[in-house]
Design a protein around this motif. Sequence first.
Motif, PDB file in Angstrom:
ATOM      1  N   LEU A  80       0.840  -1.188   0.000  1.00 55.67           N
ATOM      2  CA  LEU A  80       0.000   0.000   0.000  1.00 55.67           C
ATOM      3  C   LEU A  80       0.888   1.257   0.000  1.00 55.67           C
ATOM      4  O   LEU A  80       2.003   1.228   0.522  1.00 55.67           O
ATOM      5  N   PRO A  81       0.408   2.359  -0.545  1.00 55.18           N
ATOM      6  CA  PRO A  81       1.223   3.592  -0.603  1.00 55.18           C
ATOM      7  C   PRO A  81       1.235   4.336   0.735  1.00 55.18           C
ATOM      8  O   PRO A  81       0.773   5.474   0.855  1.00 55.18           O
ATOM      9  N   LEU A  82       1.770   3.683   1.753  1.00 56.49           N
ATOM     10  CA  LEU A  82       1.778   4.259   3.093  1.00 56.49           C
ATOM     11  C   LEU A  82       3.179   4.510   3.627  1.00 56.49           C
ATOM     12  O   LEU A  82       3.330   4.924   4.783  1.00 56.49           O
ATOM     13  N   GLU A  83       4.198   4.227   2.816  1.00 55.04           N
ATOM     14  CA  GLU A  83       5.554   4.615   3.211  1.00 55.04           C
ATOM     15  C   GLU A  83       5.734   6.105   2.919  1.00 55.04           C
ATOM     16  O   GLU A  83       5.065   6.670   2.042  1.00 55.04           O
ATOM     17  N   LEU A  84       6.652   6.743   3.618  1.00 48.68           N
ATOM     18  CA  LEU A  84       6.897   8.170   3.373  1.00 48.68           C
ATOM     19  C   LEU A  84       7.293   8.428   1.926  1.00 48.68           C
ATOM     20  O   LEU A  84       6.940   9.467   1.359  1.00 48.68           O
ATOM     21  N   SER A  85       8.035   7.492   1.331  1.00 50.52           N
ATOM     22  CA  SER A  85       8.443   7.670  -0.059  1.00 50.52           C
ATOM     23  C   SER A  85       7.236   7.689  -0.988  1.00 50.52           C
ATOM     24  O   SER A  85       7.135   8.537  -1.890  1.00 50.52           O
ATOM     25  N   SER A  86       6.298   6.765  -0.785  1.00 51.03           N
ATOM     26  CA  SER A  86       5.098   6.719  -1.613  1.00 51.03           C
ATOM     27  C   SER A  86       4.225   7.954  -1.393  1.00 51.03           C
ATOM     28  O   SER A  86       3.684   8.531  -2.344  1.00 51.03           O
ATOM     29  N   ILE A  87       4.089   8.358  -0.143  1.00 51.49           N
ATOM     30  CA  ILE A  87       3.302   9.555   0.179  1.00 51.49           C
ATOM     31  C   ILE A  87       3.947  10.782  -0.448  1.00 51.49           C
ATOM     32  O   ILE A  87       3.256  11.667  -0.980  1.00 51.49           O
ATOM     33  N   SER A  88       5.272  10.851  -0.430  1.00 60.42           N
ATOM     34  CA  SER A  88       5.985  11.982  -1.028  1.00 60.42           C
ATOM     35  C   SER A  88       5.804  12.019  -2.536  1.00 60.42           C
ATOM     36  O   SER A  88       5.680  13.094  -3.131  1.00 60.42           O
ATOM     37  N   VAL A  89       5.792  10.853  -3.180  1.00 58.81           N
ATOM     38  CA  VAL A  89       5.542  10.797  -4.624  1.00 58.81           C
ATOM     39  C   VAL A  89       4.147  11.323  -4.937  1.00 58.81           C
ATOM     40  O   VAL A  89       3.959  12.093  -5.892  1.00 58.81           O
ATOM     41  N   ILE A  90       3.170  10.931  -4.128  1.00 55.02           N
ATOM     42  CA  ILE A  90       1.798  11.421  -4.322  1.00 55.02           C
ATOM     43  C   ILE A  90       1.765  12.948  -4.171  1.00 55.02           C
ATOM     44  O   ILE A  90       1.135  13.658  -4.974  1.00 55.02           O
ATOM     45  N   LEU A  91       2.454  13.466  -3.163  1.00 55.70           N
ATOM     46  CA  LEU A  91       2.517  14.919  -2.965  1.00 55.70           C
ATOM     47  C   LEU A  91       3.181  15.608  -4.154  1.00 55.70           C
ATOM     48  O   LEU A  91       2.723  16.677  -4.598  1.00 55.70           O
ATOM     49  N   ALA A  92       4.252  15.006  -4.680  1.00 50.20           N
ATOM     50  CA  ALA A  92       4.953  15.588  -5.829  1.00 50.20           C
ATOM     51  C   ALA A  92       4.034  15.646  -7.046  1.00 50.20           C
ATOM     52  O   ALA A  92       4.001  16.656  -7.773  1.00 50.20           O
ATOM     53  N   VAL A  93       3.288  14.572  -7.285  1.00 45.14           N
ATOM     54  CA  VAL A  93       2.347  14.542  -8.412  1.00 45.14           C
ATOM     55  C   VAL A  93       1.277  15.615  -8.241  1.00 45.14           C
ATOM     56  O   VAL A  93       0.978  16.377  -9.180  1.00 45.14           O
ATOM     57  N   LEU A  94       0.710  15.713  -7.046  1.00 42.07           N
ATOM     58  CA  LEU A  94      -0.331  16.707  -6.788  1.00 42.07           C
ATOM     59  C   LEU A  94       0.205  18.121  -6.939  1.00 42.07           C
ATOM     60  O   LEU A  94      -0.482  19.010  -7.473  1.00 42.07           O
ATOM     61  N   ARG A  99      -0.205  22.819  -8.241  1.00 47.50           N
ATOM     62  CA  ARG A  99       0.633  23.946  -7.818  1.00 47.50           C
ATOM     63  C   ARG A  99       0.139  24.621  -6.536  1.00 47.50           C
ATOM     64  O   ARG A  99       0.309  25.825  -6.365  1.00 47.50           O
ATOM     65  N   LYS A 100      -0.416  23.872  -5.619  1.00 41.16           N
ATOM     66  CA  LYS A 100      -0.914  24.429  -4.369  1.00 41.16           C
ATOM     67  C   LYS A 100       0.225  24.588  -3.364  1.00 41.16           C
ATOM     68  O   LYS A 100       1.027  23.686  -3.166  1.00 41.16           O
ATOM     69  N   ARG A 101       0.264  25.747  -2.695  1.00 41.69           N
ATOM     70  CA  ARG A 101       1.356  26.018  -1.756  1.00 41.69           C
ATOM     71  C   ARG A 101       1.360  25.071  -0.562  1.00 41.69           C
ATOM     72  O   ARG A 101       2.422  24.716  -0.061  1.00 41.69           O
ATOM     73  N   ILE A 102       0.187  24.689  -0.071  1.00 39.50           N
ATOM     74  CA  ILE A 102       0.147  23.778   1.066  1.00 39.50           C
ATOM     75  C   ILE A 102       0.784  22.443   0.700  1.00 39.50           C
ATOM     76  O   ILE A 102       1.478  21.824   1.516  1.00 39.50           O
ATOM     77  N   ILE A 103       0.583  21.995  -0.534  1.00 39.31           N
ATOM     78  CA  ILE A 103       1.206  20.742  -0.976  1.00 39.31           C
ATOM     79  C   ILE A 103       2.713  20.932  -1.064  1.00 39.31           C
ATOM     80  O   ILE A 103       3.495  20.047  -0.678  1.00 39.31           O
ATOM     81  N   TYR A 104       3.137  22.088  -1.565  1.00 41.48           N
ATOM     82  CA  TYR A 104       4.575  22.394  -1.628  1.00 41.48           C
ATOM     83  C   TYR A 104       5.203  22.340  -0.243  1.00 41.48           C
ATOM     84  O   TYR A 104       6.289  21.766  -0.059  1.00 41.48           O
ATOM     85  N   VAL A 146      11.601  18.025  -7.635  1.00 39.63           N
ATOM     86  CA  VAL A 146      10.353  18.773  -7.756  1.00 39.63           C
ATOM     87  C   VAL A 146      10.265  19.839  -6.669  1.00 39.63           C
ATOM     88  O   VAL A 146       9.901  20.997  -6.930  1.00 39.63           O
ATOM     89  N   ALA A 147      10.621  19.474  -5.437  1.00 38.63           N
ATOM     90  CA  ALA A 147      10.590  20.446  -4.343  1.00 38.63           C
ATOM     91  C   ALA A 147      11.556  21.604  -4.609  1.00 38.63           C
ATOM     92  O   ALA A 147      11.216  22.775  -4.381  1.00 38.63           O
ATOM     93  N   LEU A 148      12.747  21.297  -5.100  1.00 38.02           N
ATOM     94  CA  LEU A 148      13.725  22.338  -5.389  1.00 38.02           C
ATOM     95  C   LEU A 148      13.322  23.171  -6.604  1.00 38.02           C
ATOM     96  O   LEU A 148      13.563  24.388  -6.648  1.00 38.02           O
ATOM     97  N   TYR A 149      12.712  22.539  -7.583  1.00 37.92           N
ATOM     98  CA  TYR A 149      12.223  23.270  -8.762  1.00 37.92           C
ATOM     99  C   TYR A 149      11.194  24.313  -8.353  1.00 37.92           C
ATOM    100  O   TYR A 149      11.244  25.471  -8.793  1.00 37.92           O
ATOM    101  N   PHE A 150      10.263  23.921  -7.483  1.00 37.13           N
ATOM    102  CA  PHE A 150       9.245  24.875  -7.051  1.00 37.13           C
ATOM    103  C   PHE A 150       9.829  25.945  -6.136  1.00 37.13           C
ATOM    104  O   PHE A 150       9.253  27.032  -6.007  1.00 37.13           O
ATOM    105  N   THR A 151      10.967  25.663  -5.522  1.00 32.82           N
ATOM    106  CA  THR A 151      11.635  26.660  -4.691  1.00 32.82           C
ATOM    107  C   THR A 151      12.451  27.627  -5.536  1.00 32.82           C
ATOM    108  O   THR A 151      12.299  28.853  -5.424  1.00 32.82           O
TER     109      THR A 151
END
Length: 236
Positions: A80-94, A99-104, A146-151
């Motif tokens: 299941l996508p419950l590891e931090l890595s999987s959750i982070s990938v979902i956040l990156a996709v979203l 382009r929501k700041r809270i997701i960033y 992705v995080a650095l690109y948005f920064t």
Amino acid sequence: MSWFHGRPNEIPFSFYGWEHWFAWVIFILIVSVLYIYRHWMRSKDLRKVEIVVALSLIGMEGLYHLWLFFIGSWDLRYSLPLELSSISVILAVLLLLFRKRIIYELLFFVGIAGALQALLTPVLTYGFPHFRYVHFFYTHMMVIWVALYFTWVVGYRPTIRSVFKSLIFLNILLPIVWFTNSWAGGNYMFLQTKPESPNLLDFLGPHPWYIISLEIVALVLFLLLWLLFRERSMTR
């Protein structure tokens, strides 16, 4: 299809062998490109690139689950996508899609801290050029890129408030993941026991005390990231 099979002994991963260092070279190279060419990229319309990257992450995660089915290893206990890595990938996709700041904010702290730890101490048995090797490093690196690109390019910045938003987010996740572990017999986010391969948890005490230690480590890492990337520490 040896690159897609389920026998790690045929393509083993060497911890800090050439393939590990190769991944680090690629990672640092792209980080450098993002920073050096940040001003040039700001002048371009990269929306289509963002969508393509989001789709690539979705495709890579889809292939990962297909691979697990292919080798007969898909299981509720660890797929299941419950590891931090999987959750982070979902956040990156979203983030790439909406382009929501809270997701960033969540991706910046949770994603960078978690992905860096994974790159430093990979929980990985398959080496290059196996699919799992490519999947592991591509997804973890892309989370940070992705995080650095948005920064650096888009211009979002972490704030001290976002540090605590991210900690709250993690602490909301913990009981959900713990309940899932208890129900499915899993070990998502290593809440039940430490991984066998060398990693940061080895220095944080026995179970369950290392979970409390991780909270402190997360706070320290988040504060360091905030100090490094907050608005006045960056040249626009």
